[in-house]
Design an enzyme around this catalytic site. Structure first.
Site, PDB file in Angstrom:
ATOM      1  CG  HIS A  52      32.696  27.816   6.181  1.00 12.03           C
ATOM      2  ND1 HIS A  52      32.055  28.921   6.415  1.00 12.03           N
ATOM      3  CD2 HIS A  52      32.974  27.044   7.101  1.00 12.03           C
ATOM      4  CE1 HIS A  52      31.770  29.161   7.017  1.00 12.03           C
ATOM      5  NE2 HIS A  52      32.101  27.950   8.604  1.00 12.03           N
ATOM      6  CD  GLU A  54      31.908  29.957   1.373  1.00 14.47           C
ATOM      7  OE1 GLU A  54      31.057  31.080   1.975  1.00 14.47           O
ATOM      8  OE2 GLU A  54      32.449  29.064   1.874  1.00 14.47           O
ATOM      9  CB  CYS A  82      29.990  33.418   7.177  1.00 12.83           C
ATOM     10  SG  CYS A  82      31.962  32.948   7.039  1.00 12.83           S
ATOM     11  CB  CYS A  85      33.587  32.643   3.703  1.00  7.78           C
ATOM     12  SG  CYS A  85      33.651  30.596   4.627  1.00  7.78           S
TER      13      CYS A  85
END
Length: 160
Positions: A52, A54, A82, A85
């Site tokens: 991801h 992040e 999410c 993260c």
């Protein structure tokens, strides 16, 4: 620079993801007014479930600072993080998390639950939300609408 300026940089990263067929989420890490990391979603490209924006940005920032403790740093991300993260933001000891659009299905900062300010954790992350929200939301909506419209599927065979 202000929150909008850094969020525009995160949106530039999201546009890179879009060009590569990734879900268009971008992230930027800032410390002491300096951008120390930039990243965008790369899950499809790398076939890595943790890729991801992040996570990639936090890894890059930690490498640059040679420390996993990103105390004093701010993470800018176009979509509410999410659980993975949000947890990483806490573990990295970030000072602040700034996000654009809420994620009503999987957001772990405000929408579904709040991991970054949970009272049982030994660190809490300050949250600023809604920065460039419409632009952040629109890039995601357009991406998923295009997938549906063109009947395209991702490499895993799912739409969206």
């Amino acid at each position: 620079m202000d929150h909008r300026t850094y969020m525009q940089m995160a949106l530039e990263e999201a546009r890179k993801a879009l060009r590569e067929g990734e879900v268009p989420v971008g992230a930027v890490v800032v410390q002491d007014g300096e951008v120390i990391a930039r990243a965008y979603n790369r899950r499809e490209t790398t076939q890595d479930p943790t890729a991801h924006a992040e996570i990639l940005a936090l890894r890059q920032a930690a490498q640059r600072l040679r420390s996993w403790r990103l105390e004093g740093a701010t993470l800018y991300v176009t979509l509410e993080p999410c659980p993975m993260c949000a947890g990483a933001a806490v573990q990295a000891r970030l000072k602040r998390l700034v996000y654009g659009a809420p994620d009503i299905r999987a957001g772990a900062v405000d929408s579904v639950l709040n991991l970054v300010e949970h009272p049982h954790f030994n660190h809490r992350v300050e949250v600023v939300s809604g920065i460039c929200e419409e632009e952040c939301r629109l890039i995601l909506q357009e991406f998923f609408a295009k997938l549906r419209r063109e009947g395209m599927t991702r490499r895993d065979g799912r739409v969206g």
